[in-house]
Design an enzyme around this catalytic site. Structure first.
Site, PDB file in Angstrom:
ATOM      1  N   ASN A 266      57.333  24.274  62.955  1.00 11.56           N
ATOM      2  CA  ASN A 266      58.634  24.308  62.299  1.00 11.56           C
ATOM      3  C   ASN A 266      59.709  23.978  63.311  1.00 11.56           C
ATOM      4  O   ASN A 266      59.574  24.249  64.510  1.00 11.56           O
ATOM      5  CB  ASN A 266      58.901  25.682  61.668  1.00 11.56           C
ATOM      6  CG  ASN A 266      59.491  26.665  62.654  1.00 11.56           C
ATOM      7  OD1 ASN A 266      60.697  26.618  62.949  1.00 11.56           O
ATOM      8  ND2 ASN A 266      58.667  27.536  63.202  1.00 11.56           N
TER       9      ASN A 266
ATOM     10  N   CYS B 264      64.092  30.821  70.956  1.00  8.06           N
ATOM     11  CA  CYS B 264      63.979  29.818  69.897  1.00  8.06           C
ATOM     12  C   CYS B 264      63.844  28.434  70.516  1.00  8.06           C
ATOM     13  O   CYS B 264      64.713  28.008  71.272  1.00  8.06           O
ATOM     14  CB  CYS B 264      65.178  29.847  68.962  1.00  8.06           C
ATOM     15  SG  CYS B 264      65.054  28.546  67.712  1.00  8.06           S
TER      16      CYS B 264
ATOM     17  N   ASN C 161      57.065  34.562  70.345  1.00 10.88           N
ATOM     18  CA  ASN C 161      57.691  33.523  69.529  1.00 10.88           C
ATOM     19  C   ASN C 161      56.694  32.361  69.442  1.00 10.88           C
ATOM     20  O   ASN C 161      55.574  32.449  69.934  1.00 10.88           O
ATOM     21  CB  ASN C 161      59.022  33.082  70.161  1.00 10.88           C
ATOM     22  CG  ASN C 161      59.992  32.516  69.117  1.00 10.88           C
ATOM     23  OD1 ASN C 161      59.597  31.770  68.226  1.00 10.88           O
ATOM     24  ND2 ASN C 161      61.270  32.862  69.231  1.00 10.88           N
TER      25      ASN C 161
ATOM     26  N   GLY D 102      51.908  36.983  65.857  1.00  9.77           N
ATOM     27  CA  GLY D 102      51.336  35.664  66.100  1.00  9.77           C
ATOM     28  C   GLY D 102      50.107  35.480  65.233  1.00  9.77           C
ATOM     29  O   GLY D 102      49.024  35.923  65.581  1.00  9.77           O
TER      30      GLY D 102
ATOM     31  N   THR E  95      54.288  33.914  59.691  1.00  6.79           N
ATOM     32  CA  THR E  95      53.787  32.821  58.853  1.00  6.79           C
ATOM     33  C   THR E  95      52.929  33.332  57.694  1.00  6.79           C
ATOM     34  O   THR E  95      52.930  32.746  56.611  1.00  6.79           O
ATOM     35  CB  THR E  95      52.999  31.845  59.750  1.00  6.79           C
ATOM     36  OG1 THR E  95      53.900  31.368  60.752  1.00  6.79           O
ATOM     37  CG2 THR E  95      52.449  30.666  58.973  1.00  6.79           C
TER      38      THR E  95
END
Lengths: 305, 273
Positions: free
Chosen positions: A70, A132, A194, A245, A268
């Site tokens: 993404n 990010c 992340n 994760g 996700t």
């Protein structure tokens, strides 16, 4: 046998250790049809910046083997509109609200944002998104440098007594060094991990599959990386770890606890099964009672090596 | 909370049939969704408990009758290939109905309402459902359906459209069926005969290039259009912000504010695939 799912993250008391990953749960209302929202351990918001951001061009996502890329680009309404429109609704739900924040230009924006949120009593905690990968203004991430990580956590710590969580990037040489820097700077917890940097090419058209060329890889593909980083970090820091994760079921969540996580975030997995958080809360309960464990805390770092 | 309720539920595959080329039709028993679905909405289907494919795939609702909904799909990649191998009796996980459907009220019209449906390739899927709906709501309504495809094989659902009582015209790129050329040429011809734009609505679904063509034609005639967009999606429920489209009011989510958009609000500014 009654089992205790409650955990503490800094000053924050969670009735269960199942949270949602920033940016994967919208502002919670999107999941109202699928999840009994009040039963979540905590809700982490999409990352908020000072000014509104429209985000990156499309296509923003693509599927990859056992995962997805993404590059959303921190689309968000900005802190003012977030507080006036989204936060009120979030606070009505019940679970602790953890607001994720990030700087775009000057890292001092973290201070401005944290100071604003500090004044709102009902905000339970602040997560510093130091990681990010999809901000075109950034060539490097704060959490790719221990000095920057330490400095940002420290300066934010000065303006708030709320629980501070540092969300770190796995795209580093040594995650332990970065986690320690966050701990030394005054973080109450770290969120690991992340997304990993990723790229996918459509060979027919010879173009990248997402508009920003590279993006963040999430999903089951990154789970072993995340579990490994939780385990390495757990042995070297004292503050709690929120593990995430590619968690797709209870077994996956258990891996994170055993590796050293105090709580877990579902990311996700929410996209694939919008009811996943509730399934995992029930699954953890039944695992504990089947294994005659009275509390989820007993599992943290319990992997036999 | 959203006013429209969506369900995360299991669906029994009643049938899964090959139609032509790479095109398939599936019937799913899923009463909760069948009861609520309106034309233009979609469902998110998960084909396996495993990780291939990982994400659900979005499909327009092609029809809803009793406890069942039907969908059509083209086998284009791993997900749809796995779908095509599923047998009647198997169970799929389905989330829906999702998104906003077509708005079929023409509030300012005093006379005869004319609906023009423009479909390209698999874009017929939601428009058959729409044609069925339109045929039941008003006796004063005239519906014209324009169906385009690359070849005869890509021109689908003609009989299903005809059964709703509407006039059907066909075009193919190679002339193997109907008029040779683009379906937007048929649209241009149809709009030339329109004398009351306030009583006309164009509804379109198909490839992006076709929708862009429809947009150009309707603007030339000053007639409103509702375009159903397709997008890759991760969540399908408005959370991930992965499926946005550029509009006059900034990015909007295809899954949540769409998939049906008014032509006037689309800027076509984003990168074409």
């Amino acid at each position: 046998m009654t089992v205790n799912l409650a955990v503490s993250i800094g000053k924050l008391k969670l009735k269960n250790p199942v949270m949602v990953g920033s940016g994967t749960f919208g502002y919670a209302e999107e999941f109202g049809d699928f999840v009994d929202l009040k039963n979540l351990g905590a809700i982490v918001t999409k990352t908020i910046t000072i000014k509104p951001r429209s985000g990156n061009p499309s296509p923003r996502t693509c599927e990859t083997p056992a995962g997805m890329l993404n590059s959303i680009g921190l689309e968000n309404p900005g802190i003012d509109k977030f507080i006036s429109e989204k936060l009120t609704e979030l606070l009505k739900i019940g679970p602790p609200i953890i607001v994720s924040i990030s700087s775009i230009g000057d890292p001092k924006e973290f201070i401005t944002l944290a100071a604003r949120l500090d004044k709102i009593k009902a905000v339970a905690a602040i997560e510093l998104n130091l990681s990010c990968p999809n901000i075109k203004e950034h060539s490097r991430l704060i959490s790719q440098n221990p000095k920057f990580t330490h400095a940002v956590v420290k300066m934010t710590r000065k303006v708030t007594k709320k629980t501070l969580i540092a969300k770190l990037s796995p795209n580093v040489t040594d995650i332990v060094e970065i986690a320690k820097a966050a701990e030394d700077g005054g973080a109450d917890a770290v969120s690991l991990i992340n997304t990993l940097g990723g790229m996918s090419i459509d060979v027919k058209s010879r173009t990248p599959k997402i508009a920003m060329i590279t993006g963040g890889l999430s999903g089951p593909a990154i789970r072993p990386v995340a579990v490994c980083m939780v385990w390495e970090t757990y042995r070297k820091i004292k503050i709690p770890i929120i593990g995430m994760g590619g968690i797709m079921d209870t077994q996956n969540a258990l891996e994170f606890f055993m590796a050293g996580a105090t709580a877990v975030s579902i990311g996700t997995g929410n996209f694939i099964n919008p009811g996943l958080t509730m399934e995992i809360i029930r699954g953890l309960e039944s695992y504990l009672s089947k294994n005659k464990l009275s509390g989820i805390n007993q599992l943290t770092g319990s992997v036999k090596t | 909370m959203s006013a429209k309720k969506a369900f995360n539920t299991k669906a029994k595959l009643i049938s899964n049939q090959h139609i032509s080329g790479n095109n398939w039709h599936a019937l799913l028993r899923v009463p909760a969704i069948a009861a609520k679905a309106v034309p233009g909405q979609f469902i998110q289907v998960r084909f396996s408990e495993g990780i291939e494919p990982l994400l659900r795939r979005p499909f327009s609702i092609h029809g809803a009758r009793g406890a069942d909904i039907s969908i059509m799909y083209e086998v284009v990649g791993t997900g749809t290939r796995i779908f095509s191998e599923k047998k009647a009796g198997e169970t799929l996980e389905v989330v829906g109905p999702l998104g906003n459907g077509f708005d079929i009220s023409l509030s300012r019209c005093k006379g005869v309402e004319v609906s023009i449906l423009v479909a390209g390739g698999m874009g017929v899927a939601p428009l058959v459902f729409l044609a069925q709906k339109l045929s039941t709501i008003s006796s004063k309504l005239e519906t014209v359906v324009l169906v385009g495809g690359r070849t005869r094989e890509q021109v689908l659902c003609l009989n299903e459209f005809r059964k709703t009582g509407c006039a059907v015209k066909v075009s193919t790129d190679d002339g193997s069926s109907g008029t040779r050329g683009r379906v937007t040429n048929l649209l241009e011809n149809a709009l030339r005969k329109i004398d009351d734009p306030e009583c006309t609505m164009v509804y379109a679904c198909g490839p992006k290039s076709m929708l862009k063509g429809v947009d150009t034609v309707v603007k030339k005639f000053g007639i409103p259009a509702q375009l159903s967009l397709e997008s890759h999606m991760a969540c399908g429920i408005g959370a991930c912000l992965g499926c946005v489209v550029d509009t006059t009011e900034g990015y909007k989510r295809v899954c949540k504010e769409g998939p049906v958009f008014n032509a006037q609000e689309l800027t076509w500014g984003e990168r074409t695939e």
